[in-house]
Design a protein around this motif. Structure first.
Motif, PDB file in Angstrom:
ATOM      1  N   ALA A  24       0.903  -1.059   0.060  1.00 57.01           N
ATOM      2  CA  ALA A  24       0.174   0.092   0.055  1.00 57.01           C
ATOM      3  C   ALA A  24       0.865   1.272  -0.047  1.00 57.01           C
ATOM      4  N   LEU A  25       0.340   2.294  -0.669  1.00 62.97           N
ATOM      5  CA  LEU A  25       1.108   3.628  -0.973  1.00 62.97           C
ATOM      6  C   LEU A  25       0.003   4.703  -0.711  1.00 62.97           C
ATOM      7  N   ARG A  26       0.137   5.632   0.281  1.00 65.57           N
ATOM      8  CA  ARG A  26      -1.009   6.683   0.409  1.00 65.57           C
ATOM      9  C   ARG A  26      -0.378   7.960   0.541  1.00 65.57           C
ATOM     10  N   SER A  27      -1.263   8.797  -0.145  1.00 67.12           N
ATOM     11  CA  SER A  27      -0.972  10.367  -0.143  1.00 67.12           C
ATOM     12  C   SER A  27      -1.131  10.913   0.789  1.00 67.12           C
ATOM     13  N   ALA A  28      -0.169  11.920   1.306  1.00 67.29           N
ATOM     14  CA  ALA A  28      -0.392  12.823   2.604  1.00 67.29           C
ATOM     15  C   ALA A  28      -0.310  14.223   2.014  1.00 67.29           C
ATOM     16  N   GLY A  29      -0.986  15.097   2.770  1.00 71.09           N
ATOM     17  CA  GLY A  29      -1.131  16.565   2.496  1.00 71.09           C
ATOM     18  C   GLY A  29      -1.864  16.856   1.308  1.00 71.09           C
ATOM     19  N   ASP A  30      -2.421  16.120   0.234  1.00 73.19           N
ATOM     20  CA  ASP A  30      -2.867  16.504  -0.736  1.00 73.19           C
ATOM     21  C   ASP A  30      -3.174  15.167  -1.551  1.00 73.19           C
ATOM     22  N   ARG A  31      -4.418  15.413  -2.568  1.00 73.31           N
ATOM     23  CA  ARG A  31      -4.641  14.374  -3.337  1.00 73.31           C
ATOM     24  C   ARG A  31      -3.609  14.126  -4.459  1.00 73.31           C
ATOM     25  N   LEU A  32      -3.197  12.854  -4.606  1.00 69.72           N
ATOM     26  CA  LEU A  32      -2.204  12.748  -5.449  1.00 69.72           C
ATOM     27  C   LEU A  32      -2.828  12.807  -6.988  1.00 69.72           C
ATOM     28  N   PRO A  33      -2.102  13.497  -7.940  1.00 66.65           N
ATOM     29  CA  PRO A  33      -2.410  13.663  -9.292  1.00 66.65           C
ATOM     30  C   PRO A  33      -2.683  12.488  -9.900  1.00 66.65           C
ATOM     31  N   ASP A  34      -3.788  12.154 -10.780  1.00 72.36           N
ATOM     32  CA  ASP A  34      -4.117  10.818 -11.227  1.00 72.36           C
ATOM     33  C   ASP A  34      -2.977  10.376 -12.061  1.00 72.36           C
ATOM     34  N   GLU A  35      -2.335  11.222 -12.977  1.00 73.05           N
ATOM     35  CA  GLU A  35      -1.195  10.627 -13.777  1.00 73.05           C
ATOM     36  C   GLU A  35       0.049   9.885 -12.674  1.00 73.05           C
ATOM     37  N   ASP A  36       0.071  10.714 -11.750  1.00 73.43           N
ATOM     38  CA  ASP A  36       1.208  10.150 -10.657  1.00 73.43           C
ATOM     39  C   ASP A  36       0.426   8.807  -9.982  1.00 73.43           C
ATOM     40  N   ALA A  37      -0.553   8.599  -9.749  1.00 71.94           N
ATOM     41  CA  ALA A  37      -1.383   7.541  -9.155  1.00 71.94           C
ATOM     42  C   ALA A  37      -1.049   6.397 -10.193  1.00 71.94           C
ATOM     43  N   ASP A  38      -1.259   6.689 -11.484  1.00 68.09           N
ATOM     44  CA  ASP A  38      -1.397   5.659 -12.537  1.00 68.09           C
ATOM     45  C   ASP A  38       0.027   5.330 -12.846  1.00 68.09           C
ATOM     46  N   ALA A  39       1.147   6.206 -12.702  1.00 72.96           N
ATOM     47  CA  ALA A  39       2.427   5.964 -12.889  1.00 72.96           C
ATOM     48  C   ALA A  39       2.719   5.017 -11.795  1.00 72.96           C
ATOM     49  N   LEU A  90      -3.389   4.687  -3.068  1.00 78.69           N
ATOM     50  CA  LEU A  90      -4.450   5.425  -2.258  1.00 78.69           C
ATOM     51  C   LEU A  90      -4.126   6.702  -2.445  1.00 78.69           C
ATOM     52  N   PRO A  91      -4.726   7.527  -3.550  1.00 76.69           N
ATOM     53  CA  PRO A  91      -4.521   8.856  -3.894  1.00 76.69           C
ATOM     54  C   PRO A  91      -5.077   9.943  -3.221  1.00 76.69           C
ATOM     55  N   SER A  92      -6.073   9.570  -2.494  1.00 81.28           N
ATOM     56  CA  SER A  92      -6.901  10.540  -1.719  1.00 81.28           C
ATOM     57  C   SER A  92      -6.329  10.952  -0.451  1.00 81.28           C
ATOM     58  N   TYR A  93      -6.595  12.040   0.110  1.00 83.32           N
ATOM     59  CA  TYR A  93      -6.408  12.705   1.332  1.00 83.32           C
ATOM     60  C   TYR A  93      -7.445  13.458   1.851  1.00 83.32           C
TER      61      TYR A  93
END
Length: 166
Positions: free
Chosen positions: A132-147, A159-162
């Protein structure tokens, strides 16, 4: 010192004021453990998990996710003084490597940049325990989540949501 109760405030943080004037937010021990336990449950953390922490611990997200959540499950954290992509990848490697990580979007972007310069990582995928990888502080951009999903493979949840915990 007088004994402390679960509903006593044990932490007071000052917000940045991004949605208005800065304010102080008090956290009771009970509230910190509820937030940390919720994070631990959402990540399915157990005592066998090892997290990677490269964030400062002056924000409730870092405190709740990187201190309290693993504490509630008796899991472990590997703490670094500062962000370094090479150290991040080293912490994931092998049968005793980390199982999860919580980084801000700018750090995730640097992880991707580092992987681009080291294509052998995407071929060998030397992180057998990562899940699992989780975003902190802000939503992870879709292109970075896909990459990240492409780099780490289908066994790793991104987990791109914050969400704020106050």
């Amino acid at each position: 010192a007088p004994p402390r109760a679960l509903d006593d405030n044990v932490l007071i943080l000052r917000t940045s004021g991004t949605t208005g004037e800065p304010k102080e937010v008090a956290f009771s021990l009970r509230r910190l453990f509820e937030v940390g336990n919720g994070i631990a449950q959402s990540l399915d953390l157990t005592a066998d998990d090892i997290g990677v922490s490269m964030l400062p611990l002056h924000h409730v997200g870092g405190i709740a996710c990187n201190l309290v959540a693993p504490f509630t499950t008796r899991g472990q954290m590997v703490f670094f003084h500062a962000f370094d992509p090479r150290s991040f990848f080293n912490a994931l490697q092998g049968e005793t490597g980390a199982t999860w990580a919580y980084l801000v979007p700018a750090m995730w972007h640097q992880v991707l940049d580092y992987a681009t310069c080291h294509p052998e990582l995407s071929v060998t995928k030397p992180w057998p325990r990562l899940r699992a990888l989780r975003s902190a502080g802000d939503r992870l951009p879709d292109e970075d989540a896909d990459a990240l999903a492409a780099l780490f493979g289908p066994k790793v949840s991104i987990l791109p949501s914050y969400g704020m915990t106050e």
